[in-house]
Design an enzyme around this catalytic site. Structure first.
Site: not given
Ligand SMILES: *Cc1c(COP(=O)(O)O)cnc(C)c1O
Length: 429
Positions: A145, A240, A268
């Site tokens: 994701y 990511d 985060k």
């Molecule tokens: C949570 C998440 C996102 C998206 O971040 P948001 O602040 O919710 O837009 C992207 N990549 C990873 C790996 C994530 O866990």
């Protein structure tokens, strides 16, 4: 059973004025049934709902609250900052402090740009990779994701996985026609794409530890092979690290595995609980970002002083107290061992994956190493287990395909209590 009447009332009110009653799908508890709990406050490892029920929180706002909730040091820094104004739309010292801090902590980051969410970070990093290479195609992995940008909403993990609709409506096919899907932990699937789309691939984006199809670890040489394939083909490697950044250690997954991506995305943890994201990496690559280069990207509230203050305060605590990582990683290990022990004693058809302070209990006895094996999980049993645990005050992510996050506010006693509830579950079921 807990009294959750106030949460029920709020859920009814919300459903009338918000799609599904929520601002982010997983909060609606659709994958597990039952009533989402409306949280009134949080302290350390605890969440308190509107009916005054108390839960040990194993989400930590999906990762950011690595120090536990309401850390006094972070909160007092934010309180002080907020008195000088909440947003200026102009440069501040805090943005420079934040950029210098991240560049000093993470060797692969030479320049960084702050944004407001992980989604925005990924969207911008991919645009940057395309701008830098002059190529359009992007390789992503099934079950990873990367937020909800159009190009990334194809076989995505997290909420997109449990809802059973990996491809969102409203995403024109043109938006994903340049997104190529590979299989996590399958180097050959990536090699094949590089062969078929020779000199067309701008970047490979990957969660260095996948945490949105449940936690799935990169197998030996998987990440190294991605690095090599990108180098051989003139493509950029994007880690990511929205979850792994500053969680697997102060230098994130790139530090943990000793692999240098060209670009990295954050979210985060770097906001300390405020809405923050960032992307950064090689100086030559980041130099294509506007106004230095031709890749446009902007944000009215980007680098917001209050958000920067929260993030800096939390990152400085992590930098100055390396024992925090030893502690949460040991707690994660203790938790995983405890679960493995229960699985063995009750011959439960489950498997546990994890690393550092992250873990997922999958309701399948198969080894989970990619999207297809994660999808073997029995989500109906997960839902039953989730509700059993919730009613006993253990707050997990409301989906099989989410991670458990341990914070430095947790103790072995908390984990022992949770393990004991878990054991009761497997005894009865
Ligand atoms: C949570 C998440 C996102 C998206 O971040 P948001 O602040 O919710 O837009 C992207 N990549 C990873 C790996 C994530 O866990």
């Amino acid at each position: 059973m807990m009294d959750i009447s106030e949460s029920k009332r709020l859920a009814e009110r919300s459903a009338r004025v918000m799609p599904g009653g929520v601002n982010s799908p997983v909060r609606a508890f659709n994958a597990v049934g039952g009533t989402p709990r409306y949280i009134k406050k949080a302290e350390g490892r605890y969440l308190y709902d509107e009916d005054n029920n108390k839960y040990i929180d194993y989400i930590g706002s999906w990762g950011p609250m690595i120090l536990g909730h309401n850390d006094k040091r972070v909160v007092s820094a934010v309180k002080k900052r907020i008195e000088s104004g909440m947003s200026f739309g102009a440069s501040t010292r805090l943005e420079t402090d934040m950029a210098e801090l991240i560049c000093s902590l993470v060797p692969c980051v030479e320049m960084i740009r702050m944004v407001n969410s992980g989604t925005e970070a990924v969207m911008s990093a991919v645009r940057t990779a395309r701008g830098f290479t002059g190529r359009d195609k992007v390789i992503k992995f099934e079950g990873c994701y990367h937020g909800h940008a159009d190009t990334m909403l194809i076989k995505a993990g997290s909420g997109a996985m449990t809802s059973g609709v990996p491809n969102s409506l409203g995403v024109p096919s043109g938006c994903v026609s340049d997104t190529l899907l590979a299989v996590y932990n399958d180097v050959k699937s990536v090699e094949d794409l590089f062969k078929v789309y020779k000199d067309q691939i701008a970047c490979v984006i990957v969660e260095p530890v996948a945490a949105n199809m449940g936690v799935v670890l990169p197998e030996d040489n998987f990440l190294q092979s991605l690095r090599r394939l990108c180098d051989e083909n003139g493509a950029l490697l994007i880690f990511d690290e929205v979850i792994t950044g500053f969680r697997l250690g102060i230098a994130g997954a790139s530090g943990y595995f000793g692999i240098k991506p060209d670009l990295v995305t954050y979210g985060k943890i770097i906001g300390g609980g405020m809405p923050v994201g960032a992307y950064g990496g090689r100086r030559d690559v980041m130099s294509v970002v506007s106004p230095l280069g031709g890749v446009y990207q902007a944000g009215t509230l980007s680098g917001n002083p209050v958000a920067m203050q929260a993030g800096i305060a939390q990152l400085e605590i992590l930098r100055d107290n390396p024992d925090i990582y030893d502690n949460i990683n040991a707690l994660g290990e203790y938790f995983r061992r405890g679960i493995e022990d229960i699985i063995e004693r009750y011959s439960a058809p489950c498997t546990v994956n994890g690393i550092g302070s992250l873990l997922t209990l999958f309701f399948t006895s198969e080894k989970v190493r990619d999207y297809n094996t994660a999808a073997l999980s029995d989500t109906a049993i997960f839902a039953d287990y989730f509700n059993f645990m919730l009613d006993r005050g253990n707050y997990f992510g409301a989906s099989q395909f989410e991670a458990v996050f341990v914070s430095s506010a947790h103790t072995r006693e908390d984990i022992d209590k949770t393990l004991s509830d878990m054991e009761d579950y497997f005894k009865v079921r």
